[in-house]
Design a protein around this motif. Structure first.
Motif, PDB file in Angstrom:
ATOM      1  N   PHE A 260       0.850  -1.194   0.000  1.00 46.96           N
ATOM      2  CA  PHE A 260       0.000   0.000   0.000  1.00 46.96           C
ATOM      3  C   PHE A 260       0.879   1.234   0.000  1.00 46.96           C
ATOM      4  O   PHE A 260       2.065   1.186   0.353  1.00 46.96           O
ATOM      5  N   VAL A 261       0.285   2.356  -0.412  1.00 47.90           N
ATOM      6  CA  VAL A 261       0.997   3.628  -0.513  1.00 47.90           C
ATOM      7  C   VAL A 261       0.345   4.631   0.417  1.00 47.90           C
ATOM      8  O   VAL A 261      -0.890   4.771   0.430  1.00 47.90           O
ATOM      9  N   THR A 262       1.157   5.346   1.197  1.00 43.10           N
ATOM     10  CA  THR A 262       0.620   6.328   2.123  1.00 43.10           C
ATOM     11  C   THR A 262       0.171   7.583   1.383  1.00 43.10           C
ATOM     12  O   THR A 262       0.447   7.779   0.201  1.00 43.10           O
ATOM     13  N   SER A 263      -0.513   8.449   2.106  1.00 41.25           N
ATOM     14  CA  SER A 263      -1.072   9.665   1.518  1.00 41.25           C
ATOM     15  C   SER A 263       0.015  10.702   1.237  1.00 41.25           C
ATOM     16  O   SER A 263       1.163  10.567   1.683  1.00 41.25           O
ATOM     17  N   ASN A 264      -0.343  11.743   0.489  1.00 36.26           N
ATOM     18  CA  ASN A 264       0.561  12.844   0.170  1.00 36.26           C
ATOM     19  C   ASN A 264       1.034  13.522   1.465  1.00 36.26           C
ATOM     20  O   ASN A 264       0.281  13.553   2.446  1.00 36.26           O
ATOM     21  N   PRO A 265       2.219  14.084   1.497  1.00 37.19           N
ATOM     22  CA  PRO A 265       3.164  14.186   0.371  1.00 37.19           C
ATOM     23  C   PRO A 265       4.190  13.058   0.308  1.00 37.19           C
ATOM     24  O   PRO A 265       4.941  12.968  -0.640  1.00 37.19           O
ATOM     25  N   GLU A 266       4.198  12.161   1.323  1.00 34.31           N
ATOM     26  CA  GLU A 266       5.254  11.139   1.336  1.00 34.31           C
ATOM     27  C   GLU A 266       5.070  10.092   0.240  1.00 34.31           C
ATOM     28  O   GLU A 266       6.032   9.667  -0.394  1.00 34.31           O
TER      29      GLU A 266
ATOM     30  N   VAL B  93      -0.091 -12.776   6.707  1.00 35.98           N
ATOM     31  CA  VAL B  93      -1.156 -11.777   6.848  1.00 35.98           C
ATOM     32  C   VAL B  93      -0.570 -10.393   6.593  1.00 35.98           C
ATOM     33  O   VAL B  93       0.555 -10.101   6.995  1.00 35.98           O
ATOM     34  N   PHE B  94      -1.343  -9.546   5.904  1.00 38.96           N
ATOM     35  CA  PHE B  94      -0.887  -8.171   5.649  1.00 38.96           C
ATOM     36  C   PHE B  94      -2.083  -7.240   5.820  1.00 38.96           C
ATOM     37  O   PHE B  94      -3.213  -7.579   5.450  1.00 38.96           O
ATOM     38  N   VAL B  95      -1.834  -6.057   6.385  1.00 41.61           N
ATOM     39  CA  VAL B  95      -2.892  -5.089   6.663  1.00 41.61           C
ATOM     40  C   VAL B  95      -2.814  -3.925   5.685  1.00 41.61           C
ATOM     41  O   VAL B  95      -1.734  -3.379   5.438  1.00 41.61           O
ATOM     42  N   PHE B  96      -3.980  -3.537   5.146  1.00 42.07           N
ATOM     43  CA  PHE B  96      -4.097  -2.353   4.290  1.00 42.07           C
ATOM     44  C   PHE B  96      -4.957  -1.329   5.029  1.00 42.07           C
ATOM     45  O   PHE B  96      -6.164  -1.528   5.194  1.00 42.07           O
ATOM     46  N   PRO B  97      -4.357  -0.223   5.488  1.00 44.30           N
ATOM     47  CA  PRO B  97      -5.129   0.771   6.239  1.00 44.30           C
ATOM     48  C   PRO B  97      -6.265   1.378   5.414  1.00 44.30           C
ATOM     49  O   PRO B  97      -6.175   1.514   4.193  1.00 44.30           O
ATOM     50  N   LYS B  98      -7.294   1.759   6.100  1.00 47.64           N
ATOM     51  CA  LYS B  98      -8.502   2.318   5.493  1.00 47.64           C
ATOM     52  C   LYS B  98      -8.184   3.485   4.560  1.00 47.64           C
ATOM     53  O   LYS B  98      -7.458   4.415   4.915  1.00 47.64           O
ATOM     54  N   GLY B  99      -8.725   3.419   3.343  1.00 47.21           N
ATOM     55  CA  GLY B  99      -8.643   4.528   2.406  1.00 47.21           C
ATOM     56  C   GLY B  99      -7.351   4.659   1.642  1.00 47.21           C
ATOM     57  O   GLY B  99      -7.219   5.557   0.805  1.00 47.21           O
ATOM     58  N   LEU B 100      -6.353   3.787   1.886  1.00 49.30           N
ATOM     59  CA  LEU B 100      -5.081   3.898   1.182  1.00 49.30           C
ATOM     60  C   LEU B 100      -5.045   2.973  -0.041  1.00 49.30           C
ATOM     61  O   LEU B 100      -5.604   1.871  -0.026  1.00 49.30           O
ATOM     62  N   ILE B 101      -4.369   3.421  -1.088  1.00 53.03           N
ATOM     63  CA  ILE B 101      -4.222   2.623  -2.302  1.00 53.03           C
ATOM     64  C   ILE B 101      -3.405   1.375  -1.999  1.00 53.03           C
ATOM     65  O   ILE B 101      -2.343   1.452  -1.377  1.00 53.03           O
ATOM     66  N   HIS B 102      -3.908   0.214  -2.440  1.00 49.53           N
ATOM     67  CA  HIS B 102      -3.190  -1.037  -2.209  1.00 49.53           C
ATOM     68  C   HIS B 102      -3.409  -1.995  -3.375  1.00 49.53           C
ATOM     69  O   HIS B 102      -4.264  -1.769  -4.236  1.00 49.53           O
ATOM     70  N   PHE B 103      -2.650  -3.086  -3.386  1.00 50.35           N
ATOM     71  CA  PHE B 103      -2.668  -4.014  -4.522  1.00 50.35           C
ATOM     72  C   PHE B 103      -2.100  -5.345  -4.080  1.00 50.35           C
ATOM     73  O   PHE B 103      -1.461  -5.459  -3.027  1.00 50.35           O
ATOM     74  N   GLN B 104      -2.331  -6.375  -4.919  1.00 48.58           N
ATOM     75  CA  GLN B 104      -1.677  -7.674  -4.749  1.00 48.58           C
ATOM     76  C   GLN B 104      -1.361  -8.238  -6.128  1.00 48.58           C
ATOM     77  O   GLN B 104      -2.195  -8.155  -7.041  1.00 48.58           O
ATOM     78  N   LEU B 105      -0.183  -8.816  -6.279  1.00 49.66           N
ATOM     79  CA  LEU B 105       0.258  -9.441  -7.525  1.00 49.66           C
ATOM     80  C   LEU B 105       0.725 -10.863  -7.225  1.00 49.66           C
ATOM     81  O   LEU B 105       1.546 -11.080  -6.333  1.00 49.66           O
TER      82      LEU B 105
END
Length: 226
Positions: free
Chosen positions: A138-144, A157-169
């Motif tokens: 997942f990617v954190t919010s702007n600006p980082e 197990v992996f956690v994706f915080p609410k509202g953040l862009i995430h993916f799985q390949l």
């Protein structure tokens, strides 16, 4: 008359109370807690009571099937452009989830299949890998815009915080499968590419050309694919 010491104690107490109020407001900033043992969702509003979520069935009329869903037992068809399929198990499939603030999804991946970058506007997600090997992040919010990613194996197990862009390949040569647990009866999903390049009506190519710093022909080509 209060002494300076007493005034300082009072200010400290008020600050503590303010912090507690802020903490409780943050804790409640998710699906509301159930107001009864359960609230089975119905589409017919005749003789129902409205609460948070959907209309509720009379509890006396609830059945085991209101809390049951068999749709996760079979693999999803991954014969599509991205090579993955998400099978949800939320309030739309399990009416008894109404007001309970939780749902599931099964994600199937073809070899090298992708669950493309997306967000859940109303839920944090916990992904558990049951089969195969996944690269997830997942990617954190702007600006980082900081990327947090891991290669996950069976049982990880992996956690994706609410509202953040995430993916799985799926980085393996065999099929993969994972179960997603979400902190909302209706987490919602916005797939980034579909939303940006496949909106109806389409976002102006001029907007996307400047946003992505690419030629207009590239934007129009991407829009034609969605």
């Amino acid at each position: 008359m209060y002494s300076l010491y007493n005034l300082k104690k009072m200010n400290t107490l008020l600050a503590y109370i303010a912090l507690l109020a802020m903490a409780f407001s943050l804790v409640s900033a998710s699906d509301p807690s159930p107001l009864q043992d359960f609230c089975v969702a119905v589409t017919d509003t005749h003789e129902t009571v409205f609460v948070n979520g959907k209309f509720c069935k009379d509890p006396k009329l609830a059945t085991p099937n209101d809390f049951f869903f068999s749709g996760l037992r079979l693999p999803g068809n991954t014969s599509n452009k991205v090579g993955s399929l998400v099978t949800p198990a939320n309030v739309a499939q399990i009416p008894g989830l109404n007001t309970l603030g939780v749902s599931l999804a099964r994600v199937d991946y073809a070899p090298y299949g992708l669950n493309p970058p997306h967000i859940h506007p109303r839920a944090t997600e916990i992904l558990t890998v049951l089969e195969g090997t996944l690269y997830a992040g997942f990617v954190t919010s702007n600006p980082e815009n900081r990327l947090f990613s891991k290669v996950l194996y069976k049982g990880d197990v992996f956690v994706f915080p609410k509202g953040l862009i995430h993916f799985q390949l799926n980085v393996g040569t065999t099929k993969a499968m994972a179960i997603s647990t979400l902190s909302s009866q209706n987490p919602g999903v916005i797939t980034i590419a579909n939303a940006v390049f496949g909106s109806k009506p389409a976002i102006s190519a001029d907007v996307l050309t400047k946003a992505f710093q690419v030629d207009k022909n590239v934007v129009e080509n991407l829009q034609s694919r969605f």
